[in-house]
Scaffold this motif. Structure first.
Motif, PDB file in Angstrom:
ATOM      1  N   TYR A 278      38.263  34.299  38.090  1.00 20.25           N
ATOM      2  CA  TYR A 278      39.580  34.584  37.518  1.00 20.25           C
ATOM      3  C   TYR A 278      39.522  34.511  35.991  1.00 20.25           C
ATOM      4  O   TYR A 278      40.073  35.367  35.302  1.00 20.25           O
TER       5      TYR A 278
ATOM      6  N   GLN B 178      37.804  37.691  34.698  1.00 22.37           N
ATOM      7  CA  GLN B 178      38.661  38.870  34.812  1.00 22.37           C
ATOM      8  C   GLN B 178      39.808  38.823  33.810  1.00 22.37           C
ATOM      9  O   GLN B 178      40.199  39.835  33.260  1.00 22.37           O
ATOM     10  N   ARG B 179      40.348  37.639  33.566  1.00 18.98           N
ATOM     11  CA  ARG B 179      41.432  37.506  32.598  1.00 18.98           C
ATOM     12  C   ARG B 179      40.924  37.797  31.188  1.00 18.98           C
ATOM     13  O   ARG B 179      41.611  38.399  30.369  1.00 18.98           O
TER      14      ARG B 179
ATOM     15  N   GLU C 205      38.705  39.882  30.376  1.00 18.96           N
ATOM     16  CA  GLU C 205      38.456  41.317  30.211  1.00 18.96           C
ATOM     17  C   GLU C 205      39.639  42.031  29.560  1.00 18.96           C
ATOM     18  O   GLU C 205      39.484  43.125  29.030  1.00 18.96           O
ATOM     19  N   LEU C 206      40.819  41.431  29.589  1.00 19.43           N
ATOM     20  CA  LEU C 206      41.997  42.050  28.968  1.00 19.43           C
ATOM     21  C   LEU C 206      41.935  41.993  27.447  1.00 19.43           C
ATOM     22  O   LEU C 206      42.608  42.761  26.771  1.00 19.43           O
TER      23      LEU C 206
ATOM     24  N   ILE D  84      42.076  46.870  34.982  1.00 16.84           N
ATOM     25  CA  ILE D  84      41.628  45.527  34.599  1.00 16.84           C
ATOM     26  C   ILE D  84      42.666  44.485  35.000  1.00 16.84           C
ATOM     27  O   ILE D  84      42.337  43.425  35.520  1.00 16.84           O
ATOM     28  N   ARG D  85      43.941  44.810  34.803  1.00 16.68           N
ATOM     29  CA  ARG D  85      45.004  43.861  35.178  1.00 16.68           C
ATOM     30  C   ARG D  85      45.022  43.637  36.688  1.00 16.68           C
ATOM     31  O   ARG D  85      45.205  42.517  37.156  1.00 16.68           O
TER      32      ARG D  85
ATOM     33  N   LYS E  19      42.253  41.302  37.539  1.00 15.64           N
ATOM     34  CA  LYS E  19      42.635  39.937  37.174  1.00 15.64           C
ATOM     35  C   LYS E  19      43.577  39.349  38.221  1.00 15.64           C
ATOM     36  O   LYS E  19      43.408  38.217  38.671  1.00 15.64           O
ATOM     37  N   ASP E  20      44.541  40.157  38.654  1.00 12.97           N
ATOM     38  CA  ASP E  20      45.484  39.689  39.676  1.00 12.97           C
ATOM     39  C   ASP E  20      44.773  39.414  40.996  1.00 12.97           C
ATOM     40  O   ASP E  20      45.076  38.431  41.677  1.00 12.97           O
TER      41      ASP E  20
ATOM     42  N   ALA F  14      41.625  38.498  41.333  1.00 13.76           N
ATOM     43  CA  ALA F  14      40.859  37.268  41.154  1.00 13.76           C
ATOM     44  C   ALA F  14      41.774  36.045  41.235  1.00 13.76           C
ATOM     45  O   ALA F  14      41.403  35.025  41.821  1.00 13.76           O
ATOM     46  N   LEU F  15      42.977  36.155  40.674  1.00 12.35           N
ATOM     47  CA  LEU F  15      43.938  35.052  40.757  1.00 12.35           C
ATOM     48  C   LEU F  15      44.335  34.799  42.203  1.00 12.35           C
ATOM     49  O   LEU F  15      44.386  33.648  42.654  1.00 12.35           O
TER      50      LEU F  15
END
Length: 123
Positions: free
Chosen positions: A10, A13-14, A16-17, A65-66, A69-70, A72-73
């Motif tokens: 997570y 991935q976060r 990466e933003l 990408i978002r 991230k979501d 992965a969360l």
């Protein structure tokens, strides 16, 4: 997937933003002999430099990408809940086994007492 792996995924991935930024600093210091200096005297030359730049950054037009991230969360939260569920199940199983043991001990005491009262008295 364990909780630490999910949390790390997570975080990656976060990250990466955001753009990747690099910074490099340098300093050079050297002795300049008198015959090479502009003043004709021995001197110390110092040179400083800083480079700053953006290494890479992907603009997230379509939300790829978002959404990663979501995802992965969600995996992290699911893994964390699975860990908590396993802990609760373990605690309840141990508590159930302990209560069963306590009940069996009480039943054994009751049976021993009943047997003792049913035996004829010895004189």
């Amino acid at each position: 997937m364990n909780v630490e792996k999910a949390r790390a995924l997570y975080g990656i991935q976060r990250a990466e933003l955001l753009p990747s930024v690099s910074a490099v600093g340098m300093m050079n210091k050297g002795l300049v002999p008198a015959d090479l200096s502009t003043t004709g005297q021995t001197m110390i030359a110092e040179q400083y430099g800083v480079n700053l730049g953006i290494i890479s950054w992907e603009i997230d037009f379509f939300g790829r990408i978002r959404s990663l991230k979501d995802q992965a969360l969600e995996e992290y939260l699911a893994t964390d809940q699975a860990r908590r569920s396993a802990q609760i199940t373990l605690v309840s199983t141990v508590a159930n086994a302990y209560l069963t043991l306590a009940a069996d001990r009480e039943n054994l005491k009751l049976v021993a007492f009943t047997l003792e009262t049913q035996e004829p008295p010895t004189n």
